[in-house]
Write an enzyme that holds these catalytic residues in place. Sequence first.
Site, PDB file in Angstrom:
ATOM      1  N   GLU A 427       0.834  -1.220   0.000  1.00  6.54           N
ATOM      2  CA  GLU A 427       0.000   0.000   0.000  1.00  6.54           C
ATOM      3  C   GLU A 427       0.866   1.267   0.000  1.00  6.54           C
ATOM      4  OE1 GLU A 427      -3.357  -0.075   2.675  1.00  6.54           O
ATOM      5  OE2 GLU A 427      -3.754  -2.184   2.192  1.00  6.54           O
TER       6      GLU A 427
HETATM    7  C1  FAD Z   1       2.015  -9.723   0.960  1.00  4.74           C
HETATM    8  C2  FAD Z   1       1.779  -8.746  -0.154  1.00  4.74           C
HETATM    9  C3  FAD Z   1       0.476  -8.357  -0.445  1.00  4.74           C
HETATM   10  C4  FAD Z   1       0.235  -7.467  -1.511  1.00  4.74           C
HETATM   11  N1  FAD Z   1      -1.063  -7.173  -1.862  1.00  4.74           N
HETATM   12  C5  FAD Z   1      -1.290  -6.456  -2.997  1.00  4.74           C
HETATM   13  C6  FAD Z   1      -2.625  -6.287  -3.509  1.00  4.74           C
HETATM   14  O1  FAD Z   1      -3.614  -6.741  -2.909  1.00  4.74           O
HETATM   15  N2  FAD Z   1      -2.794  -5.613  -4.673  1.00  4.74           N
HETATM   16  C7  FAD Z   1      -1.740  -5.104  -5.374  1.00  4.74           C
HETATM   17  O2  FAD Z   1      -1.966  -4.503  -6.421  1.00  4.74           O
HETATM   18  N3  FAD Z   1      -0.467  -5.218  -4.905  1.00  4.74           N
HETATM   19  C8  FAD Z   1      -0.218  -5.893  -3.755  1.00  4.74           C
HETATM   20  N4  FAD Z   1       1.067  -6.075  -3.298  1.00  4.74           N
HETATM   21  C9  FAD Z   1       2.154  -5.404  -3.989  1.00  4.74           C
HETATM   22  C10 FAD Z   1       2.760  -4.279  -3.163  1.00  4.74           C
HETATM   23  O3  FAD Z   1       1.891  -3.191  -3.132  1.00  4.74           O
HETATM   24  C11 FAD Z   1       4.134  -3.984  -3.775  1.00  4.74           C
HETATM   25  O4  FAD Z   1       5.000  -4.957  -3.246  1.00  4.74           O
HETATM   26  C12 FAD Z   1       4.634  -2.604  -3.463  1.00  4.74           C
HETATM   27  O5  FAD Z   1       3.902  -1.677  -4.197  1.00  4.74           O
HETATM   28  C13 FAD Z   1       6.108  -2.434  -3.812  1.00  4.74           C
HETATM   29  O6  FAD Z   1       6.394  -2.880  -5.091  1.00  4.74           O
HETATM   30  P1  FAD Z   1       7.604  -3.905  -5.337  1.00  4.74           P
HETATM   31  O7  FAD Z   1       7.518  -4.946  -4.294  1.00  4.74           O
HETATM   32  O8  FAD Z   1       7.599  -4.327  -6.741  1.00  4.74           O
HETATM   33  O9  FAD Z   1       8.883  -3.058  -5.006  1.00  4.74           O
HETATM   34  P2  FAD Z   1       9.732  -2.164  -6.038  1.00  4.74           P
HETATM   35  O10 FAD Z   1       8.858  -1.155  -6.669  1.00  4.74           O
HETATM   36  O11 FAD Z   1      10.524  -3.044  -6.913  1.00  4.74           O
HETATM   37  O12 FAD Z   1      10.696  -1.414  -5.030  1.00  4.74           O
HETATM   38  C14 FAD Z   1      11.837  -2.044  -4.445  1.00  4.74           C
HETATM   39  C15 FAD Z   1      12.430  -1.072  -3.441  1.00  4.74           C
HETATM   40  O13 FAD Z   1      12.815   0.148  -4.098  1.00  4.74           O
HETATM   41  C16 FAD Z   1      12.168   1.263  -3.502  1.00  4.74           C
HETATM   42  N5  FAD Z   1      11.830   2.224  -4.549  1.00  4.74           N
HETATM   43  C17 FAD Z   1      11.126   1.994  -5.684  1.00  4.74           C
HETATM   44  N6  FAD Z   1      11.005   3.117  -6.406  1.00  4.74           N
HETATM   45  C18 FAD Z   1      11.655   4.088  -5.711  1.00  4.74           C
HETATM   46  C19 FAD Z   1      11.895   5.480  -5.936  1.00  4.74           C
HETATM   47  N7  FAD Z   1      11.431   6.110  -7.015  1.00  4.74           N
HETATM   48  N8  FAD Z   1      12.600   6.159  -5.008  1.00  4.74           N
HETATM   49  C20 FAD Z   1      13.065   5.551  -3.896  1.00  4.74           C
HETATM   50  N9  FAD Z   1      12.874   4.254  -3.637  1.00  4.74           N
HETATM   51  C21 FAD Z   1      12.178   3.518  -4.531  1.00  4.74           C
HETATM   52  C22 FAD Z   1      10.943   0.674  -2.821  1.00  4.74           C
HETATM   53  O14 FAD Z   1      10.481   1.484  -1.750  1.00  4.74           O
HETATM   54  C23 FAD Z   1      11.456  -0.661  -2.333  1.00  4.74           C
HETATM   55  O15 FAD Z   1      12.138  -0.493  -1.141  1.00  4.74           O
HETATM   56  C24 FAD Z   1       1.331  -6.937  -2.242  1.00  4.74           C
HETATM   57  C25 FAD Z   1       2.631  -7.327  -1.913  1.00  4.74           C
HETATM   58  C26 FAD Z   1       2.868  -8.224  -0.908  1.00  4.74           C
HETATM   59  C27 FAD Z   1       4.274  -8.655  -0.637  1.00  4.74           C
END
Ligand code: FAD
Length: 634
Positions: A427
């Site tokens: 979120e």
């Molecule tokens: C248990 C679980 C439940 C979930 N439920 C849902 C759901 O119901 N619906 C849904 O749509 N999604 C869901 N998600 C997805 C979740 O919202 C994403 O994991 C989250 O948005 C982060 O994306 P990512 O994991 O791909 O991280 P990435 O975007 O790959 O980021 C990796 C790291 O880089 C950092 N980062 C990325 N961009 C930047 C930037 N521009 N500047 C600084 N730092 C940055 C991030 O903060 C993070 O620390 C879920 C994930 C999990 C693990």
Amino acid sequence: MAQPTHDLASEKEARDVAEAARESEWAQPSFLRELFLGRFRFDLIHPHPAFDPEEEARAKPFMDALREIMERVDSDAIDREGNIPESLVQELRDIGAFGIKIPREYGGLGLSQTSYIRAIGMVTSKDGSLTALLSAHQSIGLPQPLKLFGTEEQKKKYFPRLAKGAISAFALTEVDAGSDPANLQTTATPSEDGKYFILNGKKLWTTNGTRAELILVMARTPDVIVNGKPKKQITAFIVETDWPGVEVEHRCHFMGLNAIENGVLRFDNVKVPRENILWGEGKGLKLALITLNTGRLTLPASAAYAAKQMVRVSREWSNERVQWGTPIGKHEAVAQKLAHMAAHAFAMEAIAELSSAMADRGGYDIRLEAAIAKMWNTEAGWRIVDDTLQIRGGRGYETADSLRERGERAIPVERAMRDFRINLIFEGSSEIMRLFIAREAVDWHFKTAFDVVNPEATRKERLAALARSVKFYPKWYTTRWIGGFNSYSEFGRLAPHLRYIERTTRKLGRAIFHAMVRLGPKLEKRQMVLFRAVDIGAELFAMSAACSRAQMLAGRGNANAVELANVFCRESRLRIADHFRHLFGPNDASLYRLSQGVLKGDYEWLEEGIVRMEGGEVESREQKAESSETLVGR
Ligand SMILES: Cc1cc2nc3c(=O)[nH]c(=O)nc-3n(C[C@H](O)[C@H](O)[C@H](O)COP(=O)(O)OP(=O)(O)OC[C@H]3O[C@@H](n4cnc5c(N)ncnc54)[C@H](O)[C@@H]3O)c2cc1C
């Protein structure tokens, strides 16, 4: 500072799409927007909302029934087996737990946001997997966006089903679209007769996705041409999981939340009727972001209730456990942790209750409050869980089952820690929350003065920005140094903290302005400078909420709430001082340089002596299918 130059075009495109989806207008007052501009508008959040007795009476039968269920749920079994029994889900359905905020005329309980977060908070205090089920359905799943953007027809069709417990999910994330959802690749192509959209693609980590009947899916619809250039369109669709072509490809498993029903969903030529578009074509990303603005109010409350539980566990154990001849709570190192967690749990609840009450009351723009509440509460909560584990010592690290098997009380701090960690990621991760808040914190200055220093601005734009600046800044800047001499004497012991918040708010306003003057357009890329400013704003918000709540509780006879707020504010002020001292990060440049060296592999020698922890090759779905076919063939 040197910045990476790779893929600048796609970086710009991602930012443009996100910017287009951003709510750029501020039609209603915002406490935090004012605060980042150096103006302490305490009147917008004080007096702290006292709970409405009528709403409390309306919510009581449901809250009592929920408490009764939660008291007898075996959450260790749910965690161990990775499954929420259908009988329990049905019990939750029967008491209306899937339609807490759905209006009564559509079959829901019609309770307020505040009642909702209290209910979810109670659930979280015992069971994170159950929270995921109820909250993914109601905070971001279909009920919330349907309430905000649905047509009357859509509401009549779906609300009664949802209220009865048709589980829903929110599918935005994809393999290449996490924090940057604008990058999503799932497509929805209009059929020739225009009556349907054909959905193709894959969604990752959809919570409830493996058990849902209804999913809100964000997908790319055909680009539109604006000013001769194609513009990406993202649209939200209500999708029923029993339609042909909807498939659960994989159930995901995580560090915690063992019973979360989360999966990879695949859409193969799914025919979605046009009337299942929510809000309108091209409005899907904005819908998702607005849904998250309120949806994100649940996690701060969940975090606060988890913290309250940790305070209870730590209090009991620190009294009970005697080492070196004394209860461990008397040893200063443990005592400090206890005080810290009590004071911070108090501030967390103040933030959660305040933000939700503002959403209930209406008339405010709470997108910044919700983002700070999510970021600050989840981070403070994580530290509290960590401290609790430390206070429980070896027992904190031991599983509840193991404790029980050897005859000790099965206190599941280990499970609480595993379940809690994700709160800082989903979120909107902490980093993305800070980016979002920073963008809004500098918005006024960018709109007013940015073109003065923007190399891409035309002469006309630059002159207009100059005219705006001359009109606004002299008075604004002078009054950020002087003004606002309220004594806040009615706050007694907390009055000095309120005076501090007022003058520090002005200092923050000046600091953000100075950063803009000093760094110009480069400020946008200086995340660490911006993030420290965000953290100061977050602390000032937490202090304001804590003082206001303490005043309200003191009025109701909880006089020692003032002590909690007082200690919290003292701690918060130390952190603020630290952020100001290092605002421009004397080490930022060297850290960034070093990180880029690490990325290039200059320090790979540091990794000598290890073995890789990840094993085996990744097997694609097709390969998996092929190998199982071969096995069958044999
Ligand atoms: C248990 C679980 C439940 C979930 N439920 C849902 C759901 O119901 N619906 C849904 O749509 N999604 C869901 N998600 C997805 C979740 O919202 C994403 O994991 C989250 O948005 C982060 O994306 P990512 O994991 O791909 O991280 P990435 O975007 O790959 O980021 C990796 C790291 O880089 C950092 N980062 C990325 N961009 C930047 C930037 N521009 N500047 C600084 N730092 C940055 C991030 O903060 C993070 O620390 C879920 C994930 C999990 C693990």
